[in-house]
Motif scaffolding. Structure first.
Motif, mmCIF file in Angstrom:
data_model
loop_
_atom_site.group_PDB
_atom_site.id
_atom_site.type_symbol
_atom_site.label_atom_id
_atom_site.label_comp_id
_atom_site.label_asym_id
_atom_site.label_seq_id
_atom_site.Cartn_x
_atom_site.Cartn_y
_atom_site.Cartn_z
ATOM 1 N N LEU A 310 0.089 4.676 2.915
ATOM 2 C CA LEU A 310 -0.191 4.745 4.433
ATOM 3 C C LEU A 310 0.225 6.118 4.974
ATOM 4 O O LEU A 310 0.026 6.297 6.187
ATOM 5 N N LYS A 311 0.966 6.913 4.304
ATOM 6 C CA LYS A 311 1.840 8.034 4.919
ATOM 7 C C LYS A 311 0.832 9.253 4.637
ATOM 8 O O LYS A 311 0.842 10.129 5.070
ATOM 9 N N ARG A 312 -0.373 9.159 3.849
ATOM 10 C CA ARG A 312 -1.491 10.013 3.603
ATOM 11 C C ARG A 312 -2.471 10.166 4.911
ATOM 12 O O ARG A 312 -2.745 9.344 5.360
ATOM 13 N N GLU A 313 -2.419 11.489 4.977
ATOM 14 C CA GLU A 313 -3.478 11.912 5.963
ATOM 15 C C GLU A 313 -4.905 11.754 5.746
ATOM 16 O O GLU A 313 -5.258 12.000 4.276
ATOM 17 N N GLY A 314 -5.983 11.246 6.525
ATOM 18 C CA GLY A 314 -7.348 11.108 6.154
ATOM 19 C C GLY A 314 -7.694 9.618 5.515
ATOM 20 O O GLY A 314 -8.813 9.591 5.104
ATOM 21 N N ILE A 315 -6.704 8.797 5.230
ATOM 22 C CA ILE A 315 -7.048 7.637 4.783
ATOM 23 C C ILE A 315 -7.807 6.819 5.587
ATOM 24 O O ILE A 315 -7.316 6.570 6.915
ATOM 25 N N PRO A 316 -9.178 6.088 5.693
ATOM 26 C CA PRO A 316 -9.903 5.744 6.497
ATOM 27 C C PRO A 316 -9.188 4.498 6.925
ATOM 28 O O PRO A 316 -8.179 3.759 6.303
ATOM 29 N N SER A 317 -9.343 3.831 8.336
ATOM 30 C CA SER A 317 -8.483 3.049 9.098
ATOM 31 C C SER A 317 -8.862 1.642 8.402
ATOM 32 O O SER A 317 -7.997 0.796 8.459
ATOM 33 N N ASP A 318 -10.066 1.454 7.679
ATOM 34 C CA ASP A 318 -9.965 0.048 7.217
ATOM 35 C C ASP A 318 -9.386 0.063 5.918
ATOM 36 O O ASP A 318 -8.862 -1.234 5.618
ATOM 37 N N TRP A 319 -9.136 0.918 5.223
ATOM 38 C CA TRP A 319 -8.158 1.000 3.890
ATOM 39 C C TRP A 319 -6.820 0.946 4.270
ATOM 40 O O TRP A 319 -6.335 -0.029 3.956
ATOM 41 N N ARG A 320 -6.350 1.384 5.563
ATOM 42 C CA ARG A 320 -4.970 1.056 5.871
ATOM 43 C C ARG A 320 -4.935 -0.249 6.499
ATOM 44 O O ARG A 320 -3.639 -0.805 6.032
ATOM 45 N N LYS A 321 -5.837 -1.119 7.110
ATOM 46 C CA LYS A 321 -5.815 -2.534 7.323
ATOM 47 C C LYS A 321 -5.520 -3.125 6.303
ATOM 48 O O LYS A 321 -4.706 -4.195 6.224
ATOM 49 N N GLU A 322 -6.069 -2.907 5.114
ATOM 50 C CA GLU A 322 -5.967 -3.554 3.788
ATOM 51 C C GLU A 322 -4.828 -3.653 3.198
ATOM 52 O O GLU A 322 -4.248 -4.437 2.755
ATOM 53 N N LEU A 323 -4.157 -2.392 3.149
ATOM 54 C CA LEU A 323 -2.654 -2.040 2.590
ATOM 55 C C LEU A 323 -1.610 -2.802 3.576
ATOM 56 O O LEU A 323 -0.716 -3.538 3.142
ATOM 57 N N GLN A 324 -1.927 -2.648 4.897
ATOM 58 C CA GLN A 324 -1.035 -3.340 5.904
ATOM 59 C C GLN A 324 -1.128 -5.021 5.460
ATOM 60 O O GLN A 324 0.046 -5.652 5.582
ATOM 61 N N ARG A 325 -2.201 -5.524 5.392
ATOM 62 C CA ARG A 325 -2.495 -6.921 5.033
ATOM 63 C C ARG A 325 -1.529 -7.159 3.989
ATOM 64 O O ARG A 325 -1.120 -8.338 3.679
ATOM 65 N N MET A 326 -1.872 -6.279 2.598
ATOM 66 C CA MET A 326 -1.277 -6.717 1.585
ATOM 67 C C MET A 326 0.329 -6.696 1.785
ATOM 68 O O MET A 326 1.024 -7.665 0.956
ATOM 69 N N LEU A 327 0.724 -5.964 2.518
ATOM 70 C CA LEU A 327 2.206 -5.801 2.696
ATOM 71 C C LEU A 327 2.909 -7.011 3.453
ATOM 72 O O LEU A 327 3.919 -7.439 3.384
ATOM 73 N N PHE A 328 1.890 -7.519 4.496
ATOM 74 C CA PHE A 328 2.307 -8.511 5.273
ATOM 75 C C PHE A 328 2.468 -9.931 4.408
ATOM 76 O O PHE A 328 3.116 -10.491 4.756
#
Length: 389
Positions: A310-328
């Motif tokens: 999540l701290k990396r630059e350039g990660i697509p927004s839908d990938w970020r949402k999946e990571l956030q969902r996993m953490l939640f």
């Protein structure tokens, strides 16, 4: 651009200047005792820009405890083995280099790191330094022939895996007009299943296809093949990737698409910008009829990896949402969880196909993994996604 010889000469000059000689007696003064030898190497942990590699410094002697000459001995043993391979015109591998002096290197990872550090420092590829990667990636399917410099032709099979050759051994590719899709699979076990099912020539798919695996984090040869396909295939042919629905799966996907953080100096030869994330998406699990009990709780390592991504630059927004969902949700999904969707397989296939307006055969009796891929690949071929989501 420095060479292996330049690095060695720089070290020897500093060493000669630091040691006493018949014409320069040993100076025991405090000032002389502080004289050090420095060597600069590329720091691959930091962001790399073309022609401007960040550097780190090896110093000898060191103030800290331990043998300060050992890192230099390891470095120049690596340089010597590379130089020998270049002079003899007989390429070596990292594994061969390690076994030339196991006691000095201590572990394979030491050689791996030094080879890549030297390549980045000299702004060369490992093949330029006569170091060959150990191939491990596999490909099966139909629609591609690989011609080697040796005169041999690698003919693919839709049911038997073929070892992916190194790029320096490949003269050219021949792509059939009927090639319609490429699928990259994270896990070898899943790949072998798809080969046995002859996915590359399945009649319910819109054309021939290739199935590729790097067996987890991919080797250089696999990434080079995907890079070549990404650069040369017609834009209507999707290159898709199936990984676990967890942080490590997304990290592997990122290596294919953007290149690894440790080898940014070779990004142009190793990244496949066109690759699309086919699945497994945690956000689609409910629609697949997969119960929460079938998912795996995330570990501290999963959480650390997710937060790092999540701290990396350039990660697509839908990938970020999946990571956030996993953490939640504190849950992750491996590809094998698709077996839990057996009772809703018809709904899964129809839902995925109808969502993308695909009008072909909606479903096919069989294992859930196959049905999932038939739906997803057909949808991607009918409505390709943008290159950069």
């Amino acid at each position: 651009m420095p060479s292996l010889e330049d690095l060695t000469l720089s070290f020897l000059r500093q060493l000669a200047d630091a040691l006493p000689s018949p014409h320069r007696p040993l100076d025991t003064s405090k000032r002389a005792s502080g004289k050090k030898i420095f060597m600069g190497l590329a720091d691959r942990r930091k962001e790399y820009t073309a022609g401007n590699a960040p550097m780190r410094t090896l110093a000898m002697p060191q103030r800290s405890r331990g043998v300060s000459a050992r890192p230099f001995a390891q470095l120049f043993k690596t340089v010597d083995l590379m130089h020998e391979a270049l002079l003899d015109q007989v390429p070596t591998t990292k594994r061969d280099m390690y076994y030339k002096d196991v006691e000095l290197f201590g572990s394979q990872s030491t050689v791996d790191r030094l080879v890549d550090d030297l390549a980045a420092t000299l702004q060369l590829s490992r093949s330029d330094l006569s170091v060959r990667a150990s191939a491990k990636g596999l490909v099966c399917g139909s629609g591609l022939r690989i011609h080697l410099h040796s005169g041999e032709t690698v003919e693919l099979s839709d049911s038997e895996p073929v070892l992916i050759p190194l790029s320096e051994d490949i003269e050219q590719f021949d792509v059939d007009e009927g090639l319609a899709w490429v699928l990259v699979v994270e896990k070898e076990a899943v790949f072998q299943t798809l080969c046995r099912l002859r996915l590359g020539t399945h009649p319910l798919l819109p054309g021939k296809g290739l199935v590729i695996t790097g067996k987890g984090y991919p080797d250089v040869a696999t990434r080079q093949l995907l890079n070549a396909l990404s650069a040369n295939l017609p834009p209507h042919i999707p290159i898709l990737c199936l990984v676990d629905g967890d942080a490590y799966g997304i990290d592997i996907l990122s290596v294919y698409k953007f290149g690894s953080t440790s080898m940014q100096h070779e990004k142009d030869q190793l990244a496949a910008a066109r690759i699309q994330w086919l699945g497994l998406w945690s956000s689609e699990l409910a629609a697949l009829g997969i119960p929460k009990d079938a998912l795996i709780p995330i570990t501290k390592h999963d959480e650390k990896k997710a937060r790092s991504l999540l701290k990396r630059e350039g990660i697509p927004s839908d990938w970020r949402k999946e990571l956030q969902r996993m953490l939640f949700t504190r849950r992750k999904a491996e590809i094998e969880v698709l077996s839990s969707a057996r009772s809703t397989a018809d709904c899964v296939a129809d839902l995925a196909l109808n969502r993308h307006g695909y009008s072909g055969e909606p479903s096919n009796p069989g294992i859930p993994l196959l049905r999932y891929l038939l739906a997803k690949i057909s949808a991607a071929c009918g409505e390709p996604r943008p290159v950069n989501p």
